[in-house]
Write a protein that holds these residues in place. Structure first.
Motif, PDB file in Angstrom:
ATOM      1  N   ASP A 198      11.339  22.547  -3.406  1.00  0.00           N
ATOM      2  CA  ASP A 198      11.130  21.642  -2.270  1.00  0.00           C
ATOM      3  C   ASP A 198      12.022  20.412  -2.382  1.00  0.00           C
ATOM      4  OD1 ASP A 198       9.313  23.366  -1.318  1.00  0.00           O
ATOM      5  OD2 ASP A 198       7.524  22.252  -2.007  1.00  0.00           O
ATOM      6  N   GLU A 199      12.054  19.881  -3.600  1.00  0.00           N
ATOM      7  CA  GLU A 199      12.876  18.697  -3.848  1.00  0.00           C
ATOM      8  C   GLU A 199      14.350  19.002  -3.560  1.00  0.00           C
ATOM      9  OE1 GLU A 199      12.767  16.076  -7.788  1.00  0.00           O
ATOM     10  OE2 GLU A 199      11.051  17.456  -7.587  1.00  0.00           O
ATOM     11  N   GLY A 234      15.379  19.562 -10.004  1.00  0.00           N
ATOM     12  CA  GLY A 234      14.040  19.487  -9.430  1.00  0.00           C
ATOM     13  C   GLY A 234      13.530  20.809  -8.919  1.00  0.00           C
ATOM     14  N   GLU A 251      15.008  19.265   0.003  1.00  0.00           N
ATOM     15  CA  GLU A 251      14.961  17.929   0.598  1.00  0.00           C
ATOM     16  C   GLU A 251      16.322  17.229   0.423  1.00  0.00           C
ATOM     17  OE1 GLU A 251      12.843  16.145   2.245  1.00  0.00           O
ATOM     18  OE2 GLU A 251      13.621  14.105   1.991  1.00  0.00           O
TER      19      GLU A 251
END
Lengths: 667, 195
Positions: free
Chosen positions: A270-271, A267, A274
């Motif tokens: 940001d993913e 991903g 996360e």
């Protein structure tokens, strides 16, 4: 010319000054700066090979050592604030002396007044390339770097990081791209740019150089503090201490990548961040079920990347041990191995020994089974043999009983014991059959009448072809002798001049001897031969007598040529050509044929003394027989030639023959 | 060997001893040429160059005993001795053959002392360097000194490698090898010939 000379003298003067300056420097007066400046001339022909976030790596020629090395420089126009962190990286790396950590050769200030450092230039790929090539299915890489060999690279990375930790240094940017793999398995951890001194370490060496305050302040600059996907949660979120466990997290991610040839988290940035901060990384074995990721190592990865720093491995050494255990075939502690798993691993790490043990066990089992089967078979055979022996014994017993009955009978007839002895009843002198048989007849005629006496007398009358006497003797008996019923057939048949039956009739008459009476057969033939003059057609008599002594000659041939007086015998049934060890002056059963040539090839005849009486025999073929000894041939007066196989007899065996006997060796 | 080295005196130390004739001969061999070159550079056009050279050499020889390292560097001191000797010699000779010496008078009078000192120093350095270079020609064979001399003329390594038909790497190596030895030799000569 003039200008050139000027240049030359200027050059000389410069060198003079330089020489004098250097001598001054030895005295400690000249600044370090001047020698660093000289490096401009030391490193030549830069050639860009890599470019990272903060710096570029070039391949340069080191004129002093005469080799190519790698030179790191800050990007052109980099702000002055980055100089010190850059120098710090070099110093930090330089402090770590380990075979799996890139070594720094030199550092200094370049002609453009920016810092640089040089380090060894490794030929080979970085781990990122190896993994991406493996991921895209490049056969060369798949073959060269199977999982186990990449795991060994991983072990070396662990060694390097464990060493750094022992020196109080954390890397904080461990990822495939920072691991160089040489052509010959050399592994080096590079790019210690984010490296950090952790304060609590012992002050075993280089105390000043490792001063945490001094070095750590240098690493505060750059904005990127790691690589998403390999960064630990504490690197993403401030507030938690970055320490050894941060490197362990990254090593877990590295192991993840090695196992799956893919990044631990897919991903966008940001993913990824996360997933990192929430600790929701999917275990490798679960994410790539088709890859057959070892469950033990999948468990190791997941322990190393625990969200809670305290739940990760205590040390790099502990993590290394897990991977080592996998490679060595032991259970890893992270997988909570079952007994069966342990057993499987025991097999895996001792494959050779296990296989050998297994094969040996198999051999032993098969061998034992075979032995037992054979034993059973032998037992069965033994039992069968026992039964056979038993039968034979019973047969013998029945014969004995018969004999005993005979004895009883004889005894009942009042015959003296010695009379029932076979020898006395049957024994004649075969060299004088006419007289010998006549003596027997006279003997028994004078004995007191009785069954045995009459039976024996009947036999001898029959041999003398006195069929009328046989008939007369038995006609009134309750139990007449068995030949009695055949005798009348021959009473009135025409006879030869010598008073004998024709050969055909004689043949018929002796056909009635049963096989138990084969000695009677021989006697009858010998008596007949002694009286007869013309032997034309006599061969069938001889054949009949032979068959009586040789198992009926079922599978044998008896081929007689009267014109050449040659006989050819063949077949396994032929064993005996003369009876009873030629006792009582016996001659060969073949004697009536007056042979000149005899071929006994492919018979089981073994005793040539049974040829006695073949007084005209000139040629004998003993090939393919069981004859062990040629010596008896010396007793044959006419023998001239014997045909043998090559190597059938030794020279010594042949030497015993009379010189007049020619030995012909033929295949 | 090392003992020899420790007890060994430099040429100038030995030259202080008026009875050391061997030292004197050596002194002459090193300084005579330098002084002659210097006289030529000072536009001295007289017939008696050799005479002036001898006078300067004798003056240097005599004054060596008085040289004090604390007060001046050897080169400055030597420059002063040469300059003064030449002035005095010129003055003595000027009456006799004034015209002949006109060229030199102009030169000496038009030149400040500092410039003259500079000239002397420059010539001295050049002289020592040439001596060292001569030694290099003896020490190195092949193209090494050629490469070094070409590099002294400011010719790039690329051009040198083309001119002498050597690989660039080799040019670096040879040049640096000779250069290193050359500088050692310069230092050795300075140690020997300067006080």
């Amino acid at each position: 010319m003039g200008k050139s000379d000027n240049n030359r003298s200027e050059g000389l003067l410069d060198l003079f000054d330089m020489a004098m300056d250097e001598s001054d420097e030895k005295e400690g007066l000249s600044p370090l700066f001047s020698t660093l400046e000289a490096s401009e001339k030391r490193y030549l022909d830069p050639e860009l090979i890599n470019s990272g976030g903060m710096k570029t790596i070039s391949r340069v020629f080191d004129a002093v050592t005469g080799r190519y090395i790698a030179m790191a420089k800050l990007h052109e126009g980099a702000p002055k604030e980055t100089y010190d962190p850059f120098i710090c990286e070099a110093r930090l790396t330089g402090l770590l002396e380990h075979p799996n950590i890139i070594s720094i050769h030199d550092m200094g200030i370049d002609e453009d007044q920016t810092p640089f450092f040089t380090m060894e230039l490794k030929q080979g790929d970085d781990l990122r390339k190896i993994i991406s090539q493996k991921h895209s299915g490049n056969l060369e890489y798949l073959e060269k770097y199977p999982l186990n060999s990449v795991l060994e690279i991983f072990l070396k990375v662990c060694d390097a990081i464990a060493y750094a930790h022992s020196k109080g240094v954390v890397h904080l940017d461990i990822k495939p791209g920072n691991i160089q793999v040489g052509e010959f398995g050399e592994v080096q951890v590079c790019d210690w740019g984010l490296g950090k001194i952790i304060g609590k370490q012992d002050s075993s060496s280089n105390v000043e150089m490792f001063n945490p305050d001094w070095l750590n302040s240098m690493t505060l600059t750059g904005e990127i503090k790691g690589t998403p996907g390999y960064m630990a949660p504490e690197q993403v979120k401030d507030g938690k201490e970055k320490n050894e466990t941060t490197d362990i997290y990254a090593l877990g991610c590295l192991l993840y990548t090695i196992l799956t040839n893919s990044s631990p988290i897919d991903g966008g940035t940001d993913e990824i961040l996360e997933v990192t901060t929430t600790g929701r990384m999917i275990p490798p074995a679960q994410r790539f079920p088709k890859l057959n990721v070892p469950h033990s190592l999948s468990a190791v990865v997941m322990k190393a990347v625990s969200l809670d720093q305290n739940e990760r491995y205590d040390s790099v050494i502990a993590l290394r041990k897990e991977v080592y255990n996998y490679l060595a075939g032991f259970a890893t502690s992270a997988e909570n191995a079952s007994f069966l798993r342990g057993l499987t691993l025991l097999y895996k790490r001792n494959k050779l020994i296990c296989n050998v043990t297994f094969i040996l066990s198999l051999v032993i089992i098969i061998g034992s089974a075979q032995f037992i089967i054979n034993l059973n078979k032998k037992t069965a055979e033994a039992i069968a043999a026992g039964q056979e022996a038993d039968e034979a014994r019973k047969k013998a017993e029945s014969l004995l009983i018969e004999n005993q009955n005979e004895q009883k009978r004889v005894a009942a007839l009042g015959i003296q014991k010695d009379l029932i002895q076979k020898t006395i009843i049957q024994q004649i002198d075969y060299s004088k059959p006419i007289k010998s048989v006549a003596d027997k007849v006279a003997d028994f005629e004078n004995r007191p009448p009785g069954d045995a006496q009459m039976n024996i007398l009947s036999e001898y009358y029959y041999i003398q072809q006195r069929y009328r006497e046989v008939y007369e003797l038995n006609k009134d008996r309750e139990k007449p002798y068995y030949l009695f019923k055949h005798a009348p057939k021959f009473i009135d048949v025409p006879r030869t001049k010598s008073g004998l039956l024709n050969i055909d009739d004689f043949f018929k008459s002796i056909l009635h001897f049963n096989l138990r009476q084969r000695d009677m057969l021989e006697k009858a033939m010998v008596w007949d031969t002694a009286n007869r003059k013309n032997f034309q057609g006599y061969e069938k008599v001889v054949k009949l007598v032979l068959s009586g002594w040789n198992n009926g000659l079922k599978d044998s041939t008896f081929d007689y040529s009267p014109s050449t007086k040659s006989l050819s015998l063949s077949g396994a049934d032929f064993k005996i050509l003369g009876t009873e060890d030629m006792a009582d002056n016996r001659n060969s059963l073949l004697a009536p044929l007056d042979l000149v040539s005899l071929d006994i090839r492919n018979t089981q005849i073994h005793d040539l003394s049974q040829l006695r009486g073949l007084n005209n025999l000139k040629e004998l073929d003993v090939r393919h027989t069981l004859v062990p000894d040629l010596e008896p041939l010396n007793q044959l007066p006419a023998i001239e030639k014997v045909i043998v196989l090559p190597k059938q007899f030794s020279a010594r065996q042949i030497k015993v023959l009379k010189p007049s006997i020619q030995v012909l060796v033929q295949d | 060997m090392s003992n020899d080295w420790v007890t060994r005196q430099t040429l100038l130390q030995r030259a202080k001893n008026p009875d050391d004739h061997q030292a004197w001969d050596e002194f002459i061999s090193y300084y005579e040429n330098f002084i002659q070159v210097l006289i030529y550079k000072m536009n001295y056009t007289g017939q008696d160059t050799d005479d002036l050279t001898q006078v300067i050499l004798v003056n240097l020889w005599k004054n060596l005993a008085n040289y004090d390292k604390e007060k001046a560097s050897f080169r400055n001191w030597m420059g002063a001795v040469i300059r003064n000797t030449t002035y005095n010699y010129y003055r003595k000779q000027s009456n006799i053959a004034k015209r002949e010496k006109e060229g030199m008078a102009d030169f000496l009078e038009s030149m400040p002392e500092s410039d003259l000192d500079e000239l002397i120093e420059r010539e001295w350095k050049t002289y020592i360097s040439e001596l060292a270079l001569k030694k290099m020609r003896e020490l190195f064979s092949g193209k090494a000194v050629e490469v070094f001399e070409l590099s002294l003329k400011g010719i790039s390594s690329e051009e040198i490698s083309e001119r002498v038909d050597l690989k660039k790497d080799s040019v670096y190596v040879l040049k640096n090898r000779v250069k290193k030895k050359f500088m050692e030799e310069v230092r050795a000569l300075v140690a020997e010939l300067e006080y």
